[in-house]
Design a protein around this motif. Structure first.
Motif, mmCIF file in Angstrom:
data_model
loop_
_atom_site.group_PDB
_atom_site.id
_atom_site.type_symbol
_atom_site.label_atom_id
_atom_site.label_comp_id
_atom_site.label_asym_id
_atom_site.label_seq_id
_atom_site.Cartn_x
_atom_site.Cartn_y
_atom_site.Cartn_z
ATOM 1 N N ASP A 1 0.741 -1.247 0.014
ATOM 2 C CA ASP A 1 -0.039 -0.118 0.026
ATOM 3 C C ASP A 1 0.910 1.313 0.068
ATOM 4 O O ASP A 1 0.428 2.103 -0.916
ATOM 5 N N LYS B 1 2.087 1.904 -3.500
ATOM 6 C CA LYS B 1 1.059 2.311 -4.397
ATOM 7 C C LYS B 1 0.791 3.996 -4.002
ATOM 8 O O LYS B 1 0.684 4.712 -4.846
ATOM 9 N N THR C 1 1.090 7.020 -6.635
ATOM 10 C CA THR C 1 0.211 8.052 -6.951
ATOM 11 C C THR C 1 0.697 9.565 -6.836
ATOM 12 O O THR C 1 0.227 10.380 -7.403
ATOM 13 N N THR D 1 -15.529 7.625 -4.649
ATOM 14 C CA THR D 1 -14.428 6.828 -3.878
ATOM 15 C C THR D 1 -15.321 5.657 -2.916
ATOM 16 O O THR D 1 -16.422 5.456 -2.946
ATOM 17 N N ASP D 2 -14.589 4.857 -2.208
ATOM 18 C CA ASP D 2 -15.092 3.831 -1.470
ATOM 19 C C ASP D 2 -14.342 4.183 0.155
ATOM 20 O O ASP D 2 -15.078 4.905 0.593
ATOM 21 N N GLU E 1 -10.048 11.424 -13.727
ATOM 22 C CA GLU E 1 -9.778 10.484 -12.704
ATOM 23 C C GLU E 1 -8.998 10.944 -11.572
ATOM 24 O O GLU E 1 -7.877 11.309 -12.129
ATOM 25 N N GLU F 1 -6.195 9.268 -8.962
ATOM 26 C CA GLU F 1 -5.565 8.058 -8.697
ATOM 27 C C GLU F 1 -5.124 7.801 -7.199
ATOM 28 O O GLU F 1 -4.641 8.986 -6.325
ATOM 29 N N GLY G 1 -3.136 3.249 -6.402
ATOM 30 C CA GLY G 1 -3.116 2.513 -7.469
ATOM 31 C C GLY G 1 -4.284 2.391 -8.258
ATOM 32 O O GLY G 1 -4.376 1.798 -9.333
ATOM 33 N N LYS G 2 -5.440 2.988 -7.846
ATOM 34 C CA LYS G 2 -6.722 2.736 -8.436
ATOM 35 C C LYS G 2 -7.244 4.030 -8.944
ATOM 36 O O LYS G 2 -6.999 5.071 -8.054
ATOM 37 N N LYS G 3 -7.723 4.307 -9.934
ATOM 38 C CA LYS G 3 -8.397 5.572 -10.632
ATOM 39 C C LYS G 3 -9.715 5.441 -10.341
ATOM 40 O O LYS G 3 -10.514 4.753 -10.867
ATOM 41 N N TYR G 4 -10.104 6.508 -9.441
ATOM 42 C CA TYR G 4 -11.587 6.773 -9.153
ATOM 43 C C TYR G 4 -12.052 7.945 -10.019
ATOM 44 O O TYR G 4 -11.414 9.058 -10.122
#
Length: 871
Positions: free
Chosen positions: A151, A154, A158, A785-786, A836, A838, A841-844
């Motif tokens: 993490d 990552k 970003t 996002t989450d 988007e 980042e 590591g994930k693009k929201y």
């Protein structure tokens, strides 16, 4: 037992004095031969051999890699009279024995620029100067062997995509390919920087010295400085045993002698030497058999670096806090006379845990023979970052000290300081390295505790919202600290303790960092609801606070600030700009009496801003008195729809909307205690800031809490304030605005009075920027996002390309979504634009929305009045 362990035991039994004589590691390493020493001096007898210059534009004191780099860059930039004074030999101190690691990587956003420039300089320096530098670039890999480390990698990725730094997140197969000698059992991922490597510190310094001389700089050694005397016009008399130089400015680049040089002029610089050890092996057959040089590895869990050294290996650990050693006697008694190219006695017991972890990760180490152990001093500051720039409290005194990583910082810092000296402003924002981030609260016990912690923190997980607790609290506590310390999660701000958020029964308490939402998330939402619906109290004492008064006070401030000066009893928000039109500071200004102004700035900007104000006052010859009252005045913020009711119970002053207007200030008595009250609130809700003698804080606070029981009064902290200010579209200095941004692209037009008569600093630059048109703009984003929220400095993507970066972010409890400010190209800043962001590591998905999401209380009130008048 392995050969390396046998070798270690042999070293432990060996006479320690003999250990100290083991100096020569290899042709490229720290050897200090008679031939090299004679090359550095003008003659072999220790005499200077030439006459000192009488005057100089800049005198740099210290001939390590950083000082020599600055001499090289200043001379190359065209400064004619650059002098460097070295007390003994170039590279004496920490430079000569450094392991010489070079890396593009740094978690700090603008420190990446320092590293990037250094490597690019090192790549071409030999061609420019004709001096070999021994630069190897096999790359480097930061090894992650736990999920949280993945993490972290990552998280760092970003923050890298919008920089030119080459950096990649790679998996185990690629890591094995690059470093085939690794035991891959625990390896999950790696952060790979091609172009990283190592350089010979001695050769690097000599190449920069050759370049400095080539461009006209004068380097004198041995030439120890014996005294420093400031002159009335802001210059310095630099005394040596060979004579005195009159300098327009001086730069302290003396490494672990920095405290002693500072003490000559009354400063106690918070730097301390730390014992750093590394081990060099003999030839390792498996290494010799390789067709290409191994990349440097940094095992984050093992807390060590390891690289190839010729056909062997070089291994350097960062010991745990309880094992590492400070050379604190040098703080008390000074550096021993003659110490320069000496080493400490090695102590391998301290690093055995790291040796065992390294042997597990790189099994060929088990059969390697040690040929040398180096234990030398490197200089640490309390937060591990160097002190770079002009120092508050002494005109034209600059520092370039406290480098734990001086080799990789040397090139970039030399360029950074050279640009600042030549142009009068920093080329980009580097406030995290500002020497003025420390103050009188930075005592020796605090410095020692933090340096010990920082050394151990070299390879700990770097979380967002990171807190470090050694040495706390300092002497800098507000009048509420004892009342609140057990009720809140405290944050550290320029020496102060300030509540981040408060606990309630049933809460998961304590500092529990995470890359995702953690135990603060619920309590912060509760505090936001409190301020939006009832009334909250926050300790804002860490604000920097100055009084500026005198004959030329209005004239000085009109020159410094882009806004007009407020009338007596009125407050406004103003910005100090650089000559290029960048935002140097944001300050709240109140005129308490004719010609007497009260300035309030952020906690981290206190001496940073004060130095800038004092410099302009001195250079311009203004007749003013400037007083720093930060430690004398306590500040409470009271905010929320019920705040007026609570305050009215405690004062006879009319607190109504018509009696106490927005952005006005009054002297009142609250519960019989004298207060300066300003109607302003950084939450954007109805609120006041109350300024009082810091000794009266507890009494005022308790009176407020008692009076507000019916109104539901309670505490709130800085996390809630950050969320509320983002909902209201408030920009933050150091995020949306700093020395990398101009106020027009930041959307600060309302505060910039280009038509005011005064020729404020940066005015012409802003007129030029406005005429040319903006290339980017600050956009307001809503994110889908989450369990994660933006923090700032994340990469913005559009159609698979990097287009910008966030500046700050938070969860909006009012709208129940993530928000962020971000700089994007003008054509992507329109309402409704999809981009988007980042995160880990994930693009929201994110959408540019109209700001603010929630109207401020003054705006809501004004609109309500207009609606009533129409009805």
């Amino acid at each position: 037992m392995s050969r390396i362990l046998n070798a270690i035991n042999t070293h432990l039994r060996r006479d320690l004095k003999a250990c100290r004589r083991l100096r020569q590691i290899s042709e490229r390493s720290i050897s200090c031969t008679t031939q090299r020493r004679s090359e550095e001096r003008d003659d072999g007898a220790g005499a200077l051999g030439k006459r000192l210059k009488d005057t100089a534009e800049t005198v740099i004191i210290g001939g390590g890699c950083v000082g020599v780099s600055l001499a090289y860059h200043l001379a190359k930039a065209g400064q004619k009279d650059v002098v460097l004074l070295e007390k003994s030999e170039l590279t004496a101190g920490s430079t000569w024995h450094a392991a010489g690691l070079t890396t593009y990587y740094h978690p700090g956003i603008n420190l990446k620029k320092i590293h990037y420039y250094s490597i690019k300089l090192f790549e071409q320096l030999e061609a420019e100067t004709g001096q070999a530098v021994g630069f190897h670039q096999p790359g480097s890999i930061r090894i992650a062997s736990t999920p949280v480390r993945v993490d972290e990698l990552k998280y760092q990725m970003t923050r890298t995509h919008w920089h030119p730094t080459p950096q990649f997140l790679i998996g185990p197969e690629k890591i094995q390919e690059l470093f085939p000698l690794l035991n891959m059992d625990k390896v999950l991922a790696g952060l790979y920087n091609p172009g990283d490597g190592h350089i010979d510190p001695y050769s690097l310094t000599m190449a920069m010295a050759a370049g400095a001389r080539m461009y006209g700089a004068q380097i004198y050694n041995p030439a120890p400085v014996t005294g420093l005397t400031p002159t009335s016009d802001g210059k310095w008399d630099v005394q040596t045993r060979h004579g005195t130089i009159r300098a327009n400015r001086i730069v302290n680049a003396t490494g672990f002698w920095a405290r002693e040089l500072g003490q000559m002029i009354g400063f106690e610089h918070p730097t301390i030497p730390v014992h750093h050890q590394y081990v060099v092996t003999a030839t390792v057959p498996e290494v010799k058999a390789l067709k290409s040089e191994l990349p440097v590895i940094r095992d984050l869990e093992g807390s060590y670096y390891l690289r190839q050294e010729r056909d062997g290996l070089l291994f350097g650990p960062y010991e745990r806090e309880h094992n590492m050693v400070l050379q604190d006697s040098w703080v008390r008694d000074g550096v021993p006379p003659g110490f320069g190219k000496e080493l400490f006695e090695s102590d391998l017991d301290r690093i055995m845990d790291h040796v065992e972890m390294a042997m597990e990760m790189v099994p060929v180490l088990k059969n390697a023979d040690i040929i040398n152990i180096v234990s030398g001093p490197i200089t640490y500051t309390p937060d591990l970052l160097p002190m770079v720039g002009p120092h508050q409290g002494a005109r034209n005194y600059w520092t370039a000290i406290g480098f734990g990583y001086g080799i990789i910082h040397s090139g970039g810092v030399g360029k950074f300081l050279s640009d600042w000296i030549m142009t009068g402003e920093p080329p980009y924002d580097l406030i995290e390295c500002d020497p003025n981030r420390y103050g009188k609260w930075t005592t020796v016990p605090y410095m020692c505790a933090k340096a010990r912690e920082s050394y151990g923190f070299n390879n700990v997980v770097g979380y967002p919202k990171e807190e470090r607790f050694a040495g706390r609290p300092t002497s800098r506590v507000s009048g509420l600290y004892e009342l609140l310390k057990d009720k809140a999660s405290m944050g550290f701000h320029a020496g102060w303790e300030q509540p981040h958020y408060f606990y309630k029964p049933g809460d998961d308490t304590g500092y529990k960092p995470s890359f995702r939402r953690t135990n603060w998330f619920g309590p912060v939402g509760r505090e936001c609801k409190l301020v939006m619906e009832k009334v909250g109290v926050i300790d804002l004492t860490p604000f920097g606070k100055f009084v500026v008064k005198g004959k030329d006070s209005h004239k000085l401030l009109d020159r410094l600030f882009a806004n007009t000066m407020p009338k007596v009893g009125v407050t406004n928000i103003s910005h100090m700009l650089t000559s290029r039109g960048r935002v140097y500071a944001e300050v709240t200004i109140t005129q308490h009496a004719p010609g007497e102004f009260f300035l309030v700035t952020g906690s981290g900007s206190e001496l940073h801003d004060l130095r800038w104000i004092e410099k302009e006052a001195a250079d311009g010859g203004y007749e003013v008195d400037i007083t720093n009252v930060t430690d004398d005045i306590g500040v409470l913020g009271v905010a929320g729809p019920n705040s007026r009711k609570v305050l009215q119970k405690l004062t006879e002053e009319d607190m109504s909307d018509s009696g106490f207007k927005f952005l006005h200030c009054k002297s009142i008595k609250l519960a019989g205690i004298p207060i300066k009250a300003t109607r302003i609130s950084y939450t954007g809700e109805l609120g006041w800031e109350l300024y009082m003698d810091i000794k009266d804080m507890a009494a005022v606070y308790e009176a407020l809490m008692e009076a507000g029981q019916e109104e539901g009064i309670d505490n709130f902290g800085t996390y809630a304030m950050a969320s509320l200010r983002l909902e209201k579209g408030f920009r933050g200095w150091g995020a949306e605005m700093n020395c990398d941004t101009n106020p027009l692209e930041a959307g600060l037009d309302y505060f910039i009075k280009l038509n005011k008569p005064a020729d404020f600093i940066g005015k012409q630059a802003l007129l030029d920027i406005k005429a040319q048109g903006l290339k980017r703009k600050l956009a307001y984003l809503a994110l889908d996002t989450d369990n994660i929220d933006p923090e700032g400095n994340e990469t913005i993507w559009y159609n698979g390309k990097v287009v910008g970066n966030t500046t700050s972010g938070a969860y909006s409890y009012t709208s129940q979504q993530s928000l962020a400010f971000a700089y994007v190209p003008i054509d992507l800043a329109t309402i409704g634009q999809k981009v988007e962001v980042e995160l880990l590591g994930k693009k929201y998905p994110a959408t540019v929305i109209q700001e603010p999401l929630v109207l401020t209380e003054p705006t809501r009130t004004r609109l309500q009045k207009k609606a009533k008048s129409r009805a």
